[in-house]
Motif scaffolding. Structure first.
Motif, PDB file in Angstrom:
ATOM      1  N   HIS A  94       0.816  -1.208   0.000  1.00 26.51           N
ATOM      2  CA  HIS A  94       0.000   0.000   0.000  1.00 26.51           C
ATOM      3  C   HIS A  94       0.857   1.267   0.000  1.00 26.51           C
ATOM      4  O   HIS A  94       0.476   2.264  -0.616  1.00 26.51           O
ATOM      5  N   GLN A  95       2.006   1.225   0.660  1.00 24.65           N
ATOM      6  CA  GLN A  95       2.892   2.388   0.629  1.00 24.65           C
ATOM      7  C   GLN A  95       3.391   2.644  -0.790  1.00 24.65           C
ATOM      8  O   GLN A  95       3.502   3.791  -1.220  1.00 24.65           O
ATOM      9  N   LYS A  96       3.661   1.570  -1.556  1.00 21.72           N
ATOM     10  CA  LYS A  96       4.089   1.734  -2.949  1.00 21.72           C
ATOM     11  C   LYS A  96       2.994   2.378  -3.794  1.00 21.72           C
ATOM     12  O   LYS A  96       3.281   2.989  -4.823  1.00 21.72           O
ATOM     13  N   LEU A  97       1.744   2.251  -3.363  1.00 22.19           N
ATOM     14  CA  LEU A  97       0.615   2.852  -4.066  1.00 22.19           C
ATOM     15  C   LEU A  97       0.309   4.267  -3.577  1.00 22.19           C
ATOM     16  O   LEU A  97      -0.672   4.861  -3.992  1.00 22.19           O
ATOM     17  N   GLY A  98       1.140   4.781  -2.660  1.00 26.99           N
ATOM     18  CA  GLY A  98       0.967   6.152  -2.194  1.00 26.99           C
ATOM     19  C   GLY A  98       0.186   6.315  -0.905  1.00 26.99           C
ATOM     20  O   GLY A  98      -0.132   7.432  -0.507  1.00 26.99           O
ATOM     21  N   PHE A  99      -0.112   5.214  -0.222  1.00 28.54           N
ATOM     22  CA  PHE A  99      -0.807   5.305   1.063  1.00 28.54           C
ATOM     23  C   PHE A  99       0.198   5.609   2.165  1.00 28.54           C
ATOM     24  O   PHE A  99       1.310   5.080   2.160  1.00 28.54           O
ATOM     25  N   GLU A 100      -0.216   6.451   3.105  1.00 23.70           N
ATOM     26  CA  GLU A 100       0.619   6.806   4.249  1.00 23.70           C
ATOM     27  C   GLU A 100       0.018   6.204   5.512  1.00 23.70           C
ATOM     28  O   GLU A 100      -1.195   6.337   5.747  1.00 23.70           O
ATOM     29  N   PRO A 101       0.857   5.555   6.353  1.00 22.93           N
ATOM     30  CA  PRO A 101       0.336   5.000   7.610  1.00 22.93           C
ATOM     31  C   PRO A 101      -0.090   6.119   8.559  1.00 22.93           C
ATOM     32  O   PRO A 101       0.464   7.215   8.532  1.00 22.93           O
ATOM     33  N   GLU A 102      -1.062   5.793   9.391  1.00 21.18           N
ATOM     34  CA  GLU A 102      -1.635   6.768  10.309  1.00 21.18           C
ATOM     35  C   GLU A 102      -1.907   6.070  11.638  1.00 21.18           C
ATOM     36  O   GLU A 102      -2.715   5.149  11.688  1.00 21.18           O
ATOM     37  N   GLY A 103      -1.250   6.470  12.694  1.00 17.74           N
ATOM     38  CA  GLY A 103      -1.524   5.896  14.003  1.00 17.74           C
ATOM     39  C   GLY A 103      -0.821   4.565  14.228  1.00 17.74           C
ATOM     40  O   GLY A 103      -0.027   4.099  13.416  1.00 17.74           O
ATOM     41  N   ALA A 104      -1.158   3.980  15.364  1.00 21.65           N
ATOM     42  CA  ALA A 104      -0.517   2.743  15.815  1.00 21.65           C
ATOM     43  C   ALA A 104      -1.191   1.519  15.194  1.00 21.65           C
ATOM     44  O   ALA A 104      -2.331   1.571  14.740  1.00 21.65           O
ATOM     45  N   VAL A 105      -0.473   0.411  15.207  1.00 21.52           N
ATOM     46  CA  VAL A 105      -1.013  -0.870  14.763  1.00 21.52           C
ATOM     47  C   VAL A 105      -2.149  -1.262  15.712  1.00 21.52           C
ATOM     48  O   VAL A 105      -2.065  -1.053  16.927  1.00 21.52           O
TER      49      VAL A 105
END
Length: 153
Positions: A123-134
Motif C-alpha cells: 500500500h505504501q508503494k501505491l501512495g498510502f501513508e500510515p496513520e496511528g498505531a497498529v
C-alpha cells in the motif's frame, strides 16, 4: 521444450450475479478458510451498498476488493483478497489500482484502508501513508492508511 500458456487476466467492477458469487468465493477462501475469520465479520451486510472489484484469470476468480463510500469525499477500500496460488504476481496491486481509479472517477478526494500489517509495504508503494498505531481487527494486526487523490487518475 518450452510451452506457451495464454493467461487472460481481467479486473473489473462486479456487475453480474456471477461476479458477486466469484467475490464471495474468493473472500471465503482467503478470510474464512485461510485466516479463520468468522463469516459474519467478513460478510457484514455492507456488500450490497459497496462497489466490488473482481479479478479473473481465464474466467476463474482469483482476487477481489470492496469499495465503500463513507461520505461524499472519502472511500474506504477493504476486503482485498487474492488466492494463495497467484500471490506475489502483482495482482493485489492491480486490484488496488482499479479500486483507486474507481474512487477517483466518483470524485472521491481520499481513500482510507485498514491494511493487514504484513502487506503495508504494498500500500505504501501505491501512495498510502500510515496513520496511528497498529491495531487488531478480526484478530489480525492492521494499520490505518490514507491516500489523497490527485490528478493521477
Amino acid at each position: 521444450m518450452s510451452r506457451n500458456f495464454d493467461i487472460n487476466l481481467t479486473i473489473k467492477v462486479a456487475e453480474l450475479p456471477e461476479d458477486f458469487s466469484a467475490m464471495r468465493s474468493v473472500r471465503a477462501a482467503v478470510f474464512q478458510l485461510e485466516q479463520r475469520i468468522e463469516p459474519e465479520l467478513d460478510f457484514d451486510g455492507k456488500d450490497e451498498t459497496s462497489d466490488q472489484i473482481v479479478a479473473y484469470i481465464n474466467d476463474q476468480p482469483i482476487g477481489t476488493a470492496r469499495i465503500r463510500y463513507l461520505d461524499d469525499r472519502t472511500a474506504k477500500i477493504e476486503r482485498l483478497a487474492v488466492l494463495p496460488i497467484v500471490r506475489g504476481k502483482g495482482i493485489g496491486k492491480l486490484i488496488m489500482e482499479k479500486a483507486i481509479e474507481l474512487a477517483a472517477q466518483k470524485k472521491m478526494q481520499e481513500v482510507v484502508i485498514h491494511s493487514q500489517e504484513y502487506i503495508q509495504g504494498l500500500h505504501q508503494k501505491l501512495g498510502f501513508e500510515p496513520e496511528g498505531a497498529v491495531f487488531e481487527e478480526a484478530g489480525i494486526p492492521h494499520v490505518k492508511m490514507r491516500k489523497k487523490l490527485g490528478s493521477t487518475y
